[in-house]
Design an enzyme around this catalytic site. Structure first.
Site, PDB file in Angstrom:
ATOM      1  N   HIS A  70     -10.022  -4.552  -4.392  1.00 59.35           N
ATOM      2  CA  HIS A  70      -8.743  -4.748  -3.727  1.00 59.35           C
ATOM      3  C   HIS A  70      -8.974  -5.034  -2.249  1.00 59.35           C
ATOM      4  CE1 HIS A  70      -9.556  -0.437  -3.270  1.00 59.35           C
ATOM      5  NE2 HIS A  70      -8.769  -0.442  -2.210  1.00 59.35           N
ATOM      6  N   ASP A 114       0.855  -1.183   0.000  1.00 59.90           N
ATOM      7  CA  ASP A 114       0.000   0.000   0.000  1.00 59.90           C
ATOM      8  C   ASP A 114       0.895   1.237   0.000  1.00 59.90           C
ATOM      9  OD1 ASP A 114      -1.737   2.215   1.100  1.00 59.90           O
ATOM     10  OD2 ASP A 114      -3.203   0.594   1.127  1.00 59.90           O
TER      11      ASP A 114
END
Length: 177
Positions: free
Chosen positions: A111, A36
């Site tokens: 996601h 991330d």
């Protein structure tokens, strides 16, 4: 199979899944794992579907295998990273695995977040943004909801290792001894 997966022009996550292989921590048939870019904990990974699915509310029972592959792949990456840094294996109570639901979506491409340890997260992230509930749903809950909606029985229902008892009322502990 991968060539049959749909992508959407202009979708950042479609582009990452298809072309930005240098960002992939791991790639499988139907998903890729990346770090991330705004991590909320020491380990914060995104498992991106190679198939363009805009949001979790678009999922159906036909997507259960995809979700299971996504979770399995994300957990593999987490375990590999923990082992590489000499940390203990995953402690479930310190892990968040799930999806944001509308209106909290910022990227309209399926996601899954893998966040560990949750003790690293700030108060707002831990108690609101990534807290299991209506806006962030644990993957297991999403899969269970899809099974329920389609009338698919839980494959672990009645398994003595899960509920620690058999139909006859004999505990699994008694059988093991």
């Amino acid at each position: 199979m991968a060539s049959m997966l749909t992508t959407v022009s202009g979708c950042k996550f479609c582009e990452i899944a298809k072309n930005e292989k240098d960002l992939h921590l791991k790639s499988k048939d139907r998903c890729v794992v990346i770090s991330d870019i705004k991590p909320k904990a020491k380990h914060h990974y995104l498992v991106i579907s190679k198939q363009h699915i805009a949001k979790p509310t678009d999922l159906t029972a036909a997507d259960i295998e995809l979700l299971e592959e996504m979770e399995r792949t994300g957990r593999e990456v987490l375990r590999e990273k923990l082992k590489k840094s000499g940390e203990a294996d995953t402690v479930e109570d310190m892990l968040r695995v799930g999806f944001h639901y509308p209106p909290m979506l910022t990227v309209h491409h399926l996601h899954m977040h893998i966040i560990y340890p949750i003790s690293d997260m700030g108060l707002i992230s831990r108690k609101f943004t990534y807290r299991p509930g209506k806006i962030f749903r644990a993957t297991r809950d999403v899969i269970e909801s899809l099974r329920d909606a389609a009338g698919i029985p839980d494959p672990l229902a009645g398994n003595p290792a899960v509920n620690d008892s058999l139909e006859q009322g004999i505990s699994a502990h008694a059988i093991a001894n």
